[in-house]
Design an enzyme around this catalytic site. Structure first.
Site, PDB file in Angstrom:
ATOM      1  N   GLU A   1      49.822   3.321 -17.792  1.00 47.65           N
ATOM      2  CA  GLU A   1      51.170   3.907 -17.734  1.00 47.65           C
ATOM      3  C   GLU A   1      51.838   3.593 -16.400  1.00 47.65           C
ATOM      4  O   GLU A   1      53.032   3.240 -16.342  1.00 47.65           O
ATOM      5  CB  GLU A   1      51.105   5.423 -17.932  1.00 47.65           C
ATOM      6  CG  GLU A   1      50.804   5.816 -19.371  1.00 47.65           C
ATOM      7  CD  GLU A   1      50.526   7.315 -19.522  1.00 47.65           C
ATOM      8  OE1 GLU A   1      50.663   7.800 -20.634  1.00 47.65           O
ATOM      9  OE2 GLU A   1      50.168   7.981 -18.540  1.00 47.65           O
TER      10      GLU A   1
ATOM     11  N   HIS B   1      56.614  -6.068 -35.286  1.00 49.50           N
ATOM     12  CA  HIS B   1      57.378  -4.802 -35.404  1.00 49.50           C
ATOM     13  C   HIS B   1      56.462  -3.591 -35.332  1.00 49.50           C
ATOM     14  O   HIS B   1      56.784  -2.541 -35.884  1.00 49.50           O
ATOM     15  CB  HIS B   1      58.179  -4.765 -36.711  1.00 49.50           C
ATOM     16  CG  HIS B   1      58.973  -6.003 -36.975  1.00 49.50           C
ATOM     17  ND1 HIS B   1      60.263  -6.175 -36.537  1.00 49.50           N
ATOM     18  CD2 HIS B   1      58.623  -7.155 -37.600  1.00 49.50           C
ATOM     19  CE1 HIS B   1      60.692  -7.381 -36.912  1.00 49.50           C
ATOM     20  NE2 HIS B   1      59.714  -7.988 -37.541  1.00 49.50           N
TER      21      HIS B   1
ATOM     22  N   LYS C   1      42.252  16.632 -22.400  1.00 48.71           N
ATOM     23  CA  LYS C   1      43.004  15.396 -22.205  1.00 48.71           C
ATOM     24  C   LYS C   1      42.285  14.372 -21.340  1.00 48.71           C
ATOM     25  O   LYS C   1      41.676  14.692 -20.334  1.00 48.71           O
ATOM     26  CB  LYS C   1      44.359  15.695 -21.546  1.00 48.71           C
ATOM     27  CG  LYS C   1      45.341  16.452 -22.414  1.00 48.71           C
ATOM     28  CD  LYS C   1      45.753  15.703 -23.684  1.00 48.71           C
ATOM     29  CE  LYS C   1      46.624  14.516 -23.382  1.00 48.71           C
ATOM     30  NZ  LYS C   1      47.939  14.930 -22.843  1.00 48.71           N
TER      31      LYS C   1
ATOM     32  N   SER D   1      44.175  16.251 -17.416  1.00 50.98           N
ATOM     33  CA  SER D   1      45.343  17.110 -17.346  1.00 50.98           C
ATOM     34  C   SER D   1      44.971  18.357 -16.565  1.00 50.98           C
ATOM     35  O   SER D   1      43.850  18.851 -16.667  1.00 50.98           O
ATOM     36  CB  SER D   1      45.792  17.485 -18.762  1.00 50.98           C
ATOM     37  OG  SER D   1      46.517  18.700 -18.743  1.00 50.98           O
TER      38      SER D   1
END
Ligand code: ARG
Length: 461
Positions: free
Chosen positions: A293, A159, A286, A280
């Protein structure tokens, strides 16, 4: 040459509307099958000669023409013509141009229906082998990372809550175990589809005295398909390979998701190499995990490819229907996408820096000792459910007091029914892990064994 006349023959008195020509044509994407189409044509021509349907001289001319075409395609000089509809008609038309009327004999005892079915099976055999190789590279990267981190411990999760300590190697090998099955699924699909449809003709075979087995062997197939209608109409072998791709993508997406989580500042369990990250355009600080992804994101696409073909096939009466031309783009996309995902993931894992300190820190909080304490009580004679309840009550109290299990005093251990010294030693992460020595569990010896076994089965394949 007038493509329209060539492809559809004397039955037609007018050329197709421009939009019909474009809508009908598949050459924009099926020209990718040219190597397989040439291999199939060579095998077919040799077989025609050996059964007496072509003379040796005719065969030589056809083979010469096919070789010239192969050279043109490789050199990027081949003129693909949409009016000639597909890869098959383009190559055949060029053959006639190059070798003259004998070129028109190549299509004896053959239809585009068994031809395209053959080409696609040859394609799947090659691409399946490439997928298995890419799966192997990723598995190798995971096994190497596991071997390098046998003594790194971290929380295992259920979980997404800290649950029990595990070895990082064990966690990495969990993904490897799944990838091993993914490779098995591709291999199964390849084994089942390894039959030549050539000789099935348009749908019912051919009256010519051909030798299907000979052509099959020349192309590297085990044997020939057993029903001509099925051979030209079925696409379940594509579905099987795409199902294997889909299942592999789903598993890969879970690994990708973990890398996204683990590389976040919140976890800090891994640093991905700069070469596998992007920045970024606005926020200078970043460093984003775009590769995992994208791998996660492309899963939907691979599953969509499977669904696209399954739906295209599902309501078709036997045998061939033009709907089946819709099989190629999803197939190509599924194998290309999965192969890229696997290769990018292999590089990501091979260059990732796992962070043992952050993992050790995460082990300290979250009551990962709770099950162990319950198991110690069981060892001292308490029924498990009773032990579970007792430890649950203890954890509830410690949460309220903002304390942890290692903070328990001698008196508290004794009140629980455990000897303080022994209990403290047993709730160390390393000790909890080493207590689990069953096959498939996290103890060091078992994990070393698992690394060895994973390595061996990868080599054996
Ligand atoms: N381009 C076609 C396909 O991919 C080849 C088979 C065409 N057969 C036919 N009967 N029109 O399906």
């Amino acid at each position: 040459m007038d493509g329209t006349q060539y492809s559809w023959g004397g039955r037609f008195s007018s050329a197709p509307e421009a939009i019909v020509q474009r809508f009908n044509a598949s050459v924009a994407f099926d020209q990718r099958l040219a190597p397989q189409d040439l291999a199939g044509s060579r095998a077919h021509a040799r077989m025609l000669e050996s059964v007496g349907l072509l003379s040796a001289e005719e065969l030589a001319r056809l083979l010469g023409g096919l070789e010239a075409i192969e050279g043109e395609i490789k050199a990027g000089q081949f003129q693909w013509d949409e009016a000639l509809e597909d890869v098959h008609m383009n190559i055949e038309a060029r053959l006639v141009e190059l070798v003259g009327p004998v070129g028109k004999k190549l299509h004896t005892a053959r239809s585009r229906n068994d031809q395209v079915a053959t080409d696609v099976r040859l394609f799947i055999a090659e691409e399946g082998a490439r997928l298995i190789a890419s799966l192997a590279r990723l598995r190798r990267a995971l096994i190497d990372a596991a071997a390098a981190h046998v003594d790194v411990l971290l929380p295992g999760y259920t979980h997404l809550q800290r649950a029990q300590p595990v070895r990082l190697a064990h966690h990495l090998l969990a993904h490897e175990a799944r990838l091993q099955r993914d490779a098995g699924r591709v291999r199964d699909a390849l084994r089942r589809q390894n039959q030549s449809p050539l000789g099935s003709g348009a749908l019912s075979g051919t009256p010519h005295p051909i030798d299907r087995q000979q052509a099959a062997k020349t192309m590297g197939f085990d044997t020939v398909t057993s029903n001509s209608l099925d051979a030209v109409a079925a696409r379940d072998h594509l579905l099987e390979v795409m199902a294997a791709c889909s299942i592999a993508s789903v598993g890969l997406s879970r690994l990708a998701e973990e890398l996204v989580l683990w590389s976040s500042q919140e976890f800090g369990f891994v640093r991905l190499a700069d070469a596998y990250c992007t920045g970024s355009s606005m926020m200078p600080q970043k460093k984003n995990p775009d590769m995992p992804e994208l791998i996660r994101g492309k899963t939907g696409r691979v599953l969509g490819d499977f669904v696209a073909l399954a739906v295209a096939e599902k309501a078709l009466p036997l045998a061939y229907n033009k709907d089946l031309q819709e099989d190629k783009e999803p197939l190509f996309d599924a194998v290309d996408t999965l192969r890229d995902c696997l290769d990018v993931m292999a590089g990501t894992i091979a260059t990732a820096q796992f962070q043992p300190e952050a993992m050790a820190e995460a082990l300290a909080d979250g009551f990962l000792e709770a099950t162990e304490v319950a198991d110690l009580l069981v060892a001292s004679g308490l029924p498990f459910r009773e032990a579970h309840h007792r430890v649950g009550t203890l954890v509830g109290r410690l949460v309220a007091e903002n304390r942890r299990i290692p903070d328990l005093s001698d008196g508290e251990w004794q009140a629980l029914g455990l000897a303080p010294e022994t209990a403290r030693a047993r709730v160390q992460a390393e000790a909890m892990i080493e207590a689990k020595t069953q096959v498939g569990a996290v103890a060091r010896g078992r994990v070393l064994e698992a690394i060895e076994q994973a390595s061996q089965s990868l080599e054996a394949e």
